[in-house]
Design an enzyme around this catalytic site. Structure first.
Site, short mmCIF file in Angstrom:
data_model
loop_
_atom_site.label_atom_id
_atom_site.label_comp_id
_atom_site.label_asym_id
_atom_site.label_seq_id
_atom_site.Cartn_x
_atom_site.Cartn_y
_atom_site.Cartn_z
N GLY B 156 0.85 -1.18 0.00
CA GLY B 156 0.00 0.00 0.00
C GLY B 156 0.88 1.23 0.00
N GLU B 444 -4.22 7.07 1.45
CA GLU B 444 -3.17 7.82 0.76
C GLU B 444 -1.84 7.71 1.48
OE1 GLU B 444 -3.16 9.68 -2.13
OE2 GLU B 444 -5.09 8.75 -2.45
#
Lengths: 690, 690
Positions: B156, B444
């Site tokens: 991620g 994010e």
């Protein structure tokens, strides 16, 4: 020890083996030290029975069910618990672990069982007399379902403000219960919403002459044998909550509801048949204290419960961090387990140290509470000494419960973030911990208000001319910081190196100075406000909380936790060196981390710290301890972790098979691969031929 | 102004009127100042349309529904949004508020709408060429449902580590998508789980010669017109999450899935029909940067979203605190609203000040990002200046997003506790805010990792010989603290009284010194580690995070937020005095509270503070500001609160009818008064005849 190996078998070799091998101590020995062999047996017996009984099988659909279903299933589990608790061979102290043992599996089950099995009975036992013991017996056999109704919609923390009325009527020899308005409705009582057929109800007792005699407890039937509410009683379920949704918190209103005279729990006050009030207490405030019973018990218990959640949380994050890899040195092809990063260590290891310190401390506190409770049968005991003991337990528990709740809360939040996106999945098991633990922050009084019990007691003590005598007589020993307080306040920080700082005596010395300083400061602030406000005690108390009394209570309990952990555990005779060594590091890290996070400014303000050195040494020491604890961390959570079945986290299982378990959890979710039930509506809106 | 009164009508007189009257300023004027008239119109038009449309009616059973139902209802709402957004009269900048406006109602609706309407299109637009615009057009008309697939189970934060493969086959002129294993499954993509029929997929591009050309975007059909997944694609729903359960986050695996050559979004790289890779970039790392597109956009957006949640949270707690009474001076018969207590003020008002500062700052940041985006069409603009501007926005947003997330998270948690037990009810509306906002903390990129973008940039700047020139050219002005940094580092704290301290210049001065000090310290630490580790940059970066780079990034963004709020809002010409006065207090409180909470130790360590005075003055000033803000607090939340329908909190409604709304919510819960569906089983176990 052979037996312990049966309870705590070797972990399967796998992705966590590498870190397990790095530990400098034996994780089973550590488990015995921190938990005792007796308790480990007890815990694992319950957990094993749960795992083998289909009643306790985890549903993968939990959040996907109606409240009604969740509550039914939880109550079924709570009723089943009684059958699986080992019946013999365990003492009462061990049995007291039940709430934590169940809670590490599911807090709603734990609380429902506790209400059924002890909250209600304890309330009756505490305020009732011989005639009421039949309720206790029936409740403990689960022949009736009890609940405890104190809080009202409009009054929680200020318990004296409760407004439910119980008026005695001589002609019928009955009490009439009334709820004047919705703000006086009883609320938050667990088991009340759907299940209880008897309630302990706290109400203002009125005699026929219209005089209010204050709060008294009543034992009140509220539902019939078909679980219909009785006429004159309205009961509702409070609906969905942030957590604990297996618990049916209810609200209740009475409308001229008659109950027999004998419903009054009359240990501390009674009415004659004619309606004259009689009480063994002359001082109404003492009666009030007695009618509230031993509130410390609940606070001490919650301290343990929070510690149990904290253990679950750090287990999940530390095991996951040893598996999860992300980034790596550009020179290497391998990515690095995130536990190798300084940032990750600093975000997690202090919480691990807090878990150890709090777990041990809450256990000692519980032991002490038990000794105190038993001391009522000790006729040799001086009553003044006993009263002082009770006060000290009250003061300690009034700040231990808030600190424990916050330690768990902040740890769970950090754990959630430190696990990244996957920590946000319910199958990670973190959000459930957070949602449930959150309730403890306002249970038994709001934390900030509760802590005023501690600071008030300390301020009175500070001004007491017999202070030194009281300190010497302190049963718990929470007041050692106060010995020679005036001299202590002249001390300053001495260590010149990290090595010199990393000594328990030094850390405790900083804390002792800090608590003394905050106490003197707060007492002075309070006196100044009192003088300026024409002796308005209410105002002076309120205006001396922030940065003064509140910080004092926190620093006091932090110090006492640390001292207890050090004196009674790290220094315990016969403790193996390897265990002692790592416990000592946990002690140091918890102490320094707490100081750094909250108290640096005050230590400088008061002149204990001067110049750049103290803060730099402390920060360096924290980072050094984190590095030292890296090879120990996985084994340290192994020693305090519940079984995989109980932990129920795809990220935190002891086999470290994070990705297999993630895949399994996401694929097993019943509708995982199914189309939306509304697909035809959504598909019909698609217009493009792309 | 008459028009504004239509949008923001008078509040009904009631229990909050007393506090509203005490405010020194006009709450409508404040709303216009902080939000602009244009945006207020836009927001309220949407909120009004939602309130009038039964699609948006709140369900009282939300948590009591299956995930399938919640997701269906959420998607219906998201599809409906397009119809109710005012079509004309609002500029693009105003329209950009949509996500916050929807989010204050429900974050799942907001995110689903944003993915449908812009995330997918932006991704295609950013990486695609002319042939792909048909997808953009179709998505924006909702003729297709898009989703964006970047993150994988195993990667991620480290996006370069993605492992989905797209291999070009010249014989068929197709790409073959493959997911090597579960760890490479795409995940966390919203709308993917149940609804999307097209996906933007990021994959490693392989040419037939087996060479990997790095990450590229592809537009990929994933479901047919009946919303069945296409052969070669496996899509699952990730299941229940901590929050955002209206959003169908999915996972996806490809098994030799063929897509046409044209699926490659080929702005930054392409393959010829024969399979030769071509790219306008020579430097692969620049290509990588370009293919990631403008990540700042998402960070800037999240900063706004967190600010919106923060506004909801403080509204609930401050209104409730003005109504809820508990305890009171023993001399009085009346209990006191809890907002009157110092503790409650200190627990809430700093969050109120943070809400104002963050709300304004995130808006300025958004404006700046827009100007930057438009500057690409400005042929006069120096490309070096533009690159520096982009870097500054990147650095600012990389720490603004984490700070905003944490400000909202801590505020929501404090709000929950400050509302006591009732704050734990779902109808209080607080747990929903917490559960949803929690996602933003790891969206994010994980916050702590993200902030390294800021500190890296600052450290490079510190060592840059042209530092002063760069500072002067800074477009955002976030670097003013660095001007004459060496001289500044010799400054010390001067104020001798609270009055002298309470000046914006003084607070900003403390912060400027602090950021310089932390920057110098971090740069030195990094250099030392680099030297000691044989220039191991990876190690030196990792080991200089805690207490150094991490704190630096936070202090830098706190300073910049404060300076922006002061220079651009408090000092704005023509601002009415009453508004200016209260904004100034909010500025001071936010600044002092942030310093007190986090930085006292460092200010002493570095010698800026000496002796007891600085910390005492700061703490006194905070308490004084809280007291000053008490009469303003209710009006201050009125100015930033959404409508009651949108806020959807029984504790926080603008009429202050807390107890009526509690009664209504608890009674309206469908099964509130019903027996458990399992009652006969539970009743059958009751054995007592008591």
């Amino acid at each position: 020890m052979a037996e312990i190996k049966e309870i705590l078998p070797d972990f399967p070799s796998g992705p966590l083996s590498n870190y397990r091998k790095q530990a400098s101590f034996d994780w089973r020995n550590m488990a015995v030290v921190i938990d005792t062999e007796e308790r480990l047996k007890f815990k694992h017996a319950i957990w094993k029975a749960m795992e083998e009984d289909p009643t306790f099988t985890h549903s993968v659909k939990d959040k996907d069910s109606s409240l009604d279903e969740i509550r039914n299933r939880t109550f079924e589990k709570a009723l089943k618990v009684r059958e699986i608790i080992p019946d013999t061979g365990f003492d009462f102290r061990t049995r007291a672990e039940t709430s934590s043992v169940l809670g590490q599996y599911d807090w709603s089950v734990s609380l429902r069982y506790a209400i059924l099995q002890s909250f209600f009975s304890n309330a009756i036992r505490g305020a009732g007399t011989k005639g009421h013991y039949k309720y206790v017996e029936a409740a403990e056999k689960q022949q009736i379902y009890g609940c405890v109704c104190m809080t009202e919609i409009g009054h929680g923390t200020n318990i004296r403000g409760l407004r439910t009325k119980a008026t005695y009527v001589p002609s019928t020899q009955k009490f009439i219960l009334n709820t004047p308005d919705f703000q006086a409705a009883k609320c938050w009582a667990g088991n009340l919403g759907k299940t209880a057929n008897f309630a302990y109800v706290m109400a203002q007792l009125y005699t026929p002459d219209g005089v209010c005699h204050g709060l008294h407890g009543f034992v009140v039937p509220i539902r019939d044998s078909q679980l219909n509410t009785l006429p004159g009683v309205i009961i509702g379920d409070m609906g969905p909550k942030a957590g604990l949704n297996g618990l049916d918190n209810g609200f209740m209103m009475f409308n001229n509801y008659e109950i027999p005279k004998e419903s009054l729990l009359n240990k501390n006050g009674d009415v004659t048949a004619e309606g004259t009030y009689v009480s063994p207490f002359k001082d109404p405030s003492k009666k009030f204290g007695a009618s509230l019973g031993n509130l410390s018990g609940a606070r001490v218990a919650i301290t343990s419960l929070c510690s149990a959640s904290l253990c679950n949380a750090v287990t999940i994050a530390i095991r996951y961090s040893a598996i999860r890899k992300q980034f790596g040195n550009p020179g290497s092809n391998e990515e690095m387990p995130i536990i190798e990063y300084q940032l990750q260590q600093w975000r997690l290891f202090p919480h691990l140290s807090a878990a150890y310190v709090l777990k041990y401390f809450s256990s000692v506190l519980f032991d002490n509470l038990m000794s105190f409770a038993l001391s009522q049968f000790d006729s040799d005991m001086n009553q003044e000494v006993r009263a002082a003991w009770g006060m000290e337990i009250h003061a300690v528990s009034s700040s231990a419960k808030p600190l424990a709740g916050w330690l768990a809360q902040t740890a769970i939040q950090d754990v959630r973030e430190a696990c990244g996106g996957h920590g946000y999945l319910q199958c990670a098991g973190i959000s459930r911990l957070r949602d449930d633990n959150d309730a403890f922050l306002t249970f038994e009084g709001e934390n900030n208000v509760l802590m005023q019990q501690t600071s008030n007691w300390l301020i009175n003590l500070w001004n007491d001319s017999k202070r030194e005598v009281i300190i010497q007589k302190s049963k718990l020993g929470s007041l050692t910081f106060l010995l020679k307080a005036e001299q202590r306040l002249n001390n300053t920080f001495q260590p010149g190196t990290v090595e010199a700082l990393l000594k328990p005596k030094v850390i405790l010395g900083i804390y002792k100075w800090l608590v003394c300083y905050l106490l003197r400061l707060t007492a002075e602030k309070y006196q100044t406000l009192l003088a300026a406000s024409d002796q308005d005690n209410f105002l002076a108390k309120n205006e001396s909380q922030v940065f003064f009394a509140r910080t004092l209570s926190l620093a006091y309990i932090e110090h006492f936790m640390l001292e207890t952990f050090h004196n009674q555990l790290c220094q315990r005779p016969g403790l193996p060196e390897d265990i002692k060594n790592v416990l000592n590091k946990l002690f140091l890290l918890y102490g320094l981390w707490s100081l750094e996070k909250q108290h640096l400014g005050t230590l400088y303000e008061g002149g204990y710290f001067k110049g750049p050195k103290p803060s730099k040494l402390i920060r360096n020491a924290i980072l050094g301890l984190c590095e030292d604890l890296k090879p120990e961390a996985v084994a340290l959570v192994d020693s305090i972790a519940p079984t995989d079945f109980v932990l129920n986290s795809v990220l935190g299982a002891s086999d470290g098979q994070v990705y297999k378990r993630l895949e399994q959890a996401m694929s097993q979710y019943p509708d995982s691969f199914a189309k939306s039930s509304n697909w035809s509506e959504f598909a019909s809106r698609l217009k493009s031929k792309l």
